[in-house]
Design an enzyme around this catalytic site. Sequence first.
Site, PDB file in Angstrom:
ATOM      1  N   THR A  28       0.378  -1.404  -0.164  1.00 32.15           N
ATOM      2  CA  THR A  28      -0.139  -0.027   0.032  1.00 32.15           C
ATOM      3  C   THR A  28       0.632   1.356  -0.023  1.00 32.15           C
ATOM      4  O   THR A  28       2.269   1.240   0.506  1.00 32.15           O
ATOM      5  CB  THR A  28      -1.043   0.457   1.261  1.00 32.15           C
ATOM      6  OG1 THR A  28       0.172   0.446   2.466  1.00 32.15           O
ATOM      7  CG2 THR A  28      -1.760  -0.718   1.196  1.00 32.15           C
TER       8      THR A  28
ATOM      9  N   GLU B 214      -5.564  -2.590  -2.235  1.00 30.43           N
ATOM     10  CA  GLU B 214      -6.443  -4.551  -1.585  1.00 30.43           C
ATOM     11  C   GLU B 214      -7.980  -4.911  -1.543  1.00 30.43           C
ATOM     12  O   GLU B 214      -8.187  -6.385  -2.001  1.00 30.43           O
ATOM     13  CB  GLU B 214      -7.162  -4.067   0.256  1.00 30.43           C
ATOM     14  CG  GLU B 214      -5.459  -3.609   0.792  1.00 30.43           C
ATOM     15  CD  GLU B 214      -5.913  -2.020   1.423  1.00 30.43           C
ATOM     16  OE1 GLU B 214      -5.869  -1.535   0.429  1.00 30.43           O
ATOM     17  OE2 GLU B 214      -4.645  -1.700   2.119  1.00 30.43           O
TER      18      GLU B 214
ATOM     19  N   LYS C 107     -13.689  14.778  13.101  1.00 29.37           N
ATOM     20  CA  LYS C 107     -15.057  14.856  14.543  1.00 29.37           C
ATOM     21  C   LYS C 107     -15.200  15.917  15.117  1.00 29.37           C
ATOM     22  O   LYS C 107     -14.588  16.294  16.311  1.00 29.37           O
ATOM     23  CB  LYS C 107     -14.426  13.677  15.298  1.00 29.37           C
ATOM     24  CG  LYS C 107     -14.665  12.382  14.749  1.00 29.37           C
ATOM     25  CD  LYS C 107     -13.724  10.622  15.001  1.00 29.37           C
ATOM     26  CE  LYS C 107     -13.767   9.849  14.021  1.00 29.37           C
ATOM     27  NZ  LYS C 107     -12.616  10.010  13.767  1.00 29.37           N
TER      28      LYS C 107
ATOM     29  N   TRP D 192     -20.048  14.057  12.097  1.00 23.68           N
ATOM     30  CA  TRP D 192     -18.611  14.130  11.423  1.00 23.68           C
ATOM     31  C   TRP D 192     -18.837  15.187  10.724  1.00 23.68           C
ATOM     32  O   TRP D 192     -19.650  14.938   9.409  1.00 23.68           O
ATOM     33  CB  TRP D 192     -18.591  12.150  10.256  1.00 23.68           C
ATOM     34  CG  TRP D 192     -18.350  11.499  11.684  1.00 23.68           C
ATOM     35  CD1 TRP D 192     -18.057  11.359  12.909  1.00 23.68           C
ATOM     36  CD2 TRP D 192     -17.791   9.591  11.246  1.00 23.68           C
ATOM     37  NE1 TRP D 192     -17.147  10.075  13.699  1.00 23.68           N
ATOM     38  CE2 TRP D 192     -17.450   9.299  12.709  1.00 23.68           C
ATOM     39  CE3 TRP D 192     -17.626   8.996  10.426  1.00 23.68           C
ATOM     40  CZ2 TRP D 192     -16.821   7.623  12.413  1.00 23.68           C
ATOM     41  CZ3 TRP D 192     -17.533   7.862  10.554  1.00 23.68           C
ATOM     42  CH2 TRP D 192     -17.385   7.036  11.541  1.00 23.68           C
TER      43      TRP D 192
HETATM   44  N1  LIG Z   1     -12.354   7.265  -6.516  1.00 28.47           N
HETATM   45  C1  LIG Z   1     -12.289   7.993  -5.323  1.00 28.47           C
HETATM   46  N2  LIG Z   1     -12.234   9.435  -4.230  1.00 28.47           N
HETATM   47  C2  LIG Z   1     -12.068   9.289  -2.922  1.00 28.47           C
HETATM   48  N3  LIG Z   1     -10.540   8.326  -2.707  1.00 28.47           N
HETATM   49  C3  LIG Z   1     -10.861   7.341  -3.964  1.00 28.47           C
HETATM   50  C4  LIG Z   1     -10.927   6.827  -4.681  1.00 28.47           C
HETATM   51  N4  LIG Z   1     -10.696   6.193  -5.255  1.00 28.47           N
HETATM   52  C5  LIG Z   1      -9.669   5.795  -3.814  1.00 28.47           C
HETATM   53  N5  LIG Z   1      -9.557   6.458  -3.143  1.00 28.47           N
HETATM   54  C6  LIG Z   1      -8.602   6.600  -1.797  1.00 28.47           C
HETATM   55  O1  LIG Z   1      -7.525   5.642  -2.366  1.00 28.47           O
HETATM   56  C7  LIG Z   1      -7.654   4.335  -0.590  1.00 28.47           C
HETATM   57  C8  LIG Z   1      -6.955   3.674  -1.649  1.00 28.47           C
HETATM   58  O2  LIG Z   1      -5.135   4.558  -2.320  1.00 28.47           O
HETATM   59  P1  LIG Z   1      -4.132   2.831  -2.096  1.00 28.47           P
HETATM   60  O3  LIG Z   1      -4.357   1.262  -2.346  1.00 28.47           O
HETATM   61  O4  LIG Z   1      -3.665   3.614  -3.482  1.00 28.47           O
HETATM   62  O5  LIG Z   1      -2.661   3.704  -0.949  1.00 28.47           O
HETATM   63  P2  LIG Z   1      -3.678   4.433   0.381  1.00 28.47           P
HETATM   64  O6  LIG Z   1      -4.772   3.805   0.773  1.00 28.47           O
HETATM   65  O7  LIG Z   1      -3.698   5.549  -0.561  1.00 28.47           O
HETATM   66  O8  LIG Z   1      -2.390   3.174   1.476  1.00 28.47           O
HETATM   67  P3  LIG Z   1      -2.053   2.957   3.150  1.00 28.47           P
HETATM   68  O9  LIG Z   1      -3.098   2.288   2.884  1.00 28.47           O
HETATM   69  O10 LIG Z   1      -0.782   3.087   2.843  1.00 28.47           O
HETATM   70  O11 LIG Z   1      -2.374   4.555   3.907  1.00 28.47           O
HETATM   71  C9  LIG Z   1      -9.039   4.328  -0.642  1.00 28.47           C
HETATM   72  O12 LIG Z   1      -9.000   3.734   0.704  1.00 28.47           O
HETATM   73  C10 LIG Z   1      -9.173   5.644  -0.792  1.00 28.47           C
HETATM   74  O13 LIG Z   1      -9.562   6.063   0.449  1.00 28.47           O
HETATM   75 MG   LIG Z   2      -4.911   2.391   2.189  1.00 23.00          MG
END
Ligand SMILES: Nc1ncnc2c1ncn2[C@@H]1O[C@H](COP(=O)(O)OP(=O)(O)OP(=O)(O)O)[C@@H](O)[C@H]1O
Ligand SMILES: [Mg+2]
Lengths: 545, 545
Positions: free
Chosen positions: B185, B333, B442, B447
């Site tokens: 991630t 994931e 919060k 929220w």
């Molecule tokens: N269309 C979208 N609009 C808003 N947020 C999004 C969208 N697509 C993905 N995300 C955000 O990106 C996240 C997934 O990102 P990614 O798996 O690339 O790594 P990350 O979550 O940024 O990293 P880490 O898990 O290490 O914090 C999602 O959980 C969500 O929060």
């Molecule tokens: Mg993530």
Amino acid sequence: MLGLMQDRPLLISSLIEHAATFHPATEIVSRLPEGHVHRTTWRGVRDTSKQVANALKGLGIQPGDRVGTLAWNSYRHLALYFGVSGSGAVLHTVNPRLFPEQIDYIVNHAEDQVLFFDITFAPLVEKIAPLLKTVKHFIAMTDRAHMPAINVPNLLCWDELIGAQSNQFTWPEFDERTASSLCYTSGTTGNPKGVLYSHRSTMLHTLMELAPDTFGVSSEETIMLIVPMFHANAWGTPYAAAMVGTKLVLPGPHLDGASVYALMRDERVTFSQGVPTVWMMLFGYVDANPGLDPKELGLKRVGIGGAAVSRAMLERFENQFGAEVVQGWGMTETSPIGVISKLLKKHAALPEEELVKIKLKQGRGVWGVDLKIVDEEGKSLPWDGVAYGHLHVRGPWITSGYFKSEGGSVLDAEGYFPTGDVATIDPDGFLQLVDRAKDVIKSGGEWISSIDLENAAMSHPAVAEAAVIGIAHPKWQERPLLVVVKRPGQEVTREQVLAHLEARVAKWWLPDDVAFVAELPHTATGKILKTKLREQFKQHVLPTI
Amino acid sequence: MLGLMQDRPLLISSLIEHAATFHPATEIVSRLPEGHVHRTTWRGVRDTSKQVANALKGLGIQPGDRVGTLAWNSYRHLALYFGVSGSGAVLHTVNPRLFPEQIDYIVNHAEDQVLFFDITFAPLVEKIAPLLKTVKHFIAMTDRAHMPAINVPNLLCWDELIGAQSNQFTWPEFDERTASSLCYTSGTTGNPKGVLYSHRSTMLHTLMELAPDTFGVSSEETIMLIVPMFHANAWGTPYAAAMVGTKLVLPGPHLDGASVYALMRDERVTFSQGVPTVWMMLFGYVDANPGLDPKELGLKRVGIGGAAVSRAMLERFENQFGAEVVQGWGMTETSPIGVISKLLKKHAALPEEELVKIKLKQGRGVWGVDLKIVDEEGKSLPWDGVAYGHLHVRGPWITSGYFKSEGGSVLDAEGYFPTGDVATIDPDGFLQLVDRAKDVIKSGGEWISSIDLENAAMSHPAVAEAAVIGIAHPKWQERPLLVVVKRPGQEVTREQVLAHLEARVAKWWLPDDVAFVAELPHTATGKILKTKLREQFKQHVLPTI
Ligand SMILES: Nc1ncnc2c1ncn2[C@@H]1O[C@H](COP(=O)(O)OP(=O)(O)OP(=O)(O)O)[C@@H](O)[C@H]1O
Ligand SMILES: [Mg+2]
Ligand SMILES: Nc1ncnc2c1ncn2[C@@H]1O[C@H](COP(=O)(O)OP(=O)(O)OP(=O)(O)O)[C@@H](O)[C@H]1O
Ligand SMILES: [Mg+2]
């Protein structure tokens, strides 16, 4: 080392759950055997399928038990698709167009425990019921008012049986390789044999059916399913439609041109799938009503398979209906997606004449179906569009053998299934069917394609339908006989037909004789029944002998 | 009772074989780190991937061993996708935009045996090489002429190593649940954790990516893959493109607006996928060159995910480019398809204002991804578009846990993966992201969505980028602080921004303060790094205290 992704089995029940959750209000429109148009939704079908599951439990159906259907395309049949397979039993769709003796053979062979049937088939059921050894319950798929007055033991009424059940049911989870449905081949070339699909094979096939490179099933479409749900799972479209929540239009037994046309127009159908014979009926209706403009239908695409698409059919759909033709080749044994005739990007630049040739090929390979053509010794032949050989296929939605091992072990040494078809494959991977191995005419060591001759004959304006069979010949082993059905009110002579062919096929392919008949024998799925035709012309003496 | 269909494992190697067989001459165009444009074909990529497989064998790589890449989108990276996974090893795509200390942590944690890298990353590799405990070979993905002069042991040259291999290789067959690739991630919310994909999960995800209801990948398209191949398998598109033989355009490190624009135009790109930040760069280029008409590109669709699509971005693509926006929500994931914003047929009748609201939602559920939103106790919340809760997902391409059990067992009692995101779901199954659970503000038991506030702020013409974080507040627990980057050459005051917001959000959502900064901290994948921002504003005192 194994991956760490969730290990979820691919189960058919997940399809109807998805459709009911994300497309609850999308309509499922059925024209019922009773005559009227019935409307429900994906949520409605889910509820009914859960009632089916509860009813089966009540009837004592165990996982793996076969549940037979003799039914047209309708929301009830659709609910059986999900209710039976979803609950772990095996949906055995019986083809009602088979001869009665084939039907009782099939039901007994499958050991169906219950038989659901549309009222259309009440006389048939009454006739065969005494012969059925395993069927404990017969369920007429109708309401109380339409219950047939037949003498059949343990006769139940759908609306009463299913309507009385709760629509709460928790789908069981099990091995995705579990059998989900059973369909017997249509018997064109012999006794029907059962193909036993699994949840896994069905789900993978369903996913592929969404691809724009195959049938591109999507929620944007309204699909009229003309291809029968009693044969090869209606090409998998009931599942694919659930996977993406497509509106379905199910015509029941009303397959005449007028009914199909009206339902298409009323429901704003954008895509429809069927075999060539039903399209011929639709064309017949349009011909008889010159005031109609089929473009008013808004039909965008038609999927055609099961038999070759003629040039006339292709051009009529394109020009008169404004619809794209998507041809496919497949078999009961291939779920049925085998190859699909979607053009490649590079074809855009081709002149019309070249394009038509490609469009009339059965199609090109899709992921999941490995193809090869082999000679009599099993040696692979080149993909040059010229060499022809026996077509063998391999993949996760292709059968490995028949139910109860009928026909023995069928796969070749590399695990491919021999299709019984003869084909060429061109350098772009487009397959062209030459013929069934059993129908090809073996003339002096060379093969003549009955399909090619038939297509050439059918391009004559006075020819409604044509079939070519091989007749024994002392010198050449076999020579082609062309059997022709004339268009109503049209005249054409033996010499005119042969002259028409002369311009279109190699000289040595020219039929040795032409016979005119009032109609051709067809199989349950609309194919020309060549076994029967050969029987009919057993005594025919060719003028060239 | 099991079905009788062929039991063929779903393996990634079948994709490249399909592409090479049925789309041998379809182009793969790469703009390489070396600067020039390189052209090969699917057959070429297949040959190279087999050379990769032979090279790995020569280097002693065993099934299950991890093979690292630090690379841009190019045919070489593509050949690694198929060559590494196809041969049974695990492709570990390392995100080069992570901090160097995260990179060596990841490579050591994954125990990569070899590391392939683009020359862009030569200085980085030189710096971290001494810290890498398991890497036995470093391969610079270039030719001899461009080999970097760095002090790294066992440094090999791609062209020499790979070019010397035979392109004959028989892909092994194995359990489809075998690990195929590994991606960490991006570290927005903590230390990167590894997601270990399997062949099975990848193949099922790939099939779904063909559906018109998701990205509709087909052979008709030319796809420019801007989303990096080092993150979440570039949304699975390299696999999907192979499955149907799509022409791919791979921009390498050349992601500035001018380069992207030129490559799109030259290669007649019809579909492109990327995160919002790259599109901002493209817009910047278009703004700086008012003579350009982006409609000349012929771009039909853009896929956007990873962060929310703003209304301005949506409208710009629709109006200025004539391109449809397909938003998706997903995570490393989730492979990453989670939900996709394809409109339903019934939406066609909606007025523009209503339509936009739906388009800006992250999307609706696709088959294969079960969704639920739950409260703090894990109780499911209604799908009414108002109730928001923690988003949990389940399905065959969703992770069941992290590599080496980092983070322990993560699934909930029903086997769902908690995403860490907070969302609403409406009655049509459209999901709208409220926020990350960690970023939501919060305030007095309620929220406030930082995403909504950011989007509202970004609709002000003088605001280039905006971020909202919660600042501790004695009375309300937390209150929002808005951090703004102004557009170059534009002026805007705290009061003007607040007045702009006042018309757009609930009164009690209004930020307690506005701070102006020159730039915002971003993660490796273009997301606002809120941990860093919170760190930066730790000492900030709200005027409302
Ligand atoms: N269309 C979208 N609009 C808003 N947020 C999004 C969208 N697509 C993905 N995300 C955000 O990106 C996240 C997934 O990102 P990614 O798996 O690339 O790594 P990350 O979550 O940024 O990293 P880490 O898990 O290490 O914090 C999602 O959980 C969500 O929060
Ligand atoms: Mg993530
Ligand atoms: N597009 C097509 N063009 C020509 N022939 C086709 C096409 N699609 C299917 N066929 C023919 O239909 C066959 C498959 O038909 P199906 O499985 O319905 O039963 P059947 O083969 O007619 O019955 P049986 O196997 O009992 O003889 C193929 O093997 C092929 O010969
Ligand atoms: Mg057959």
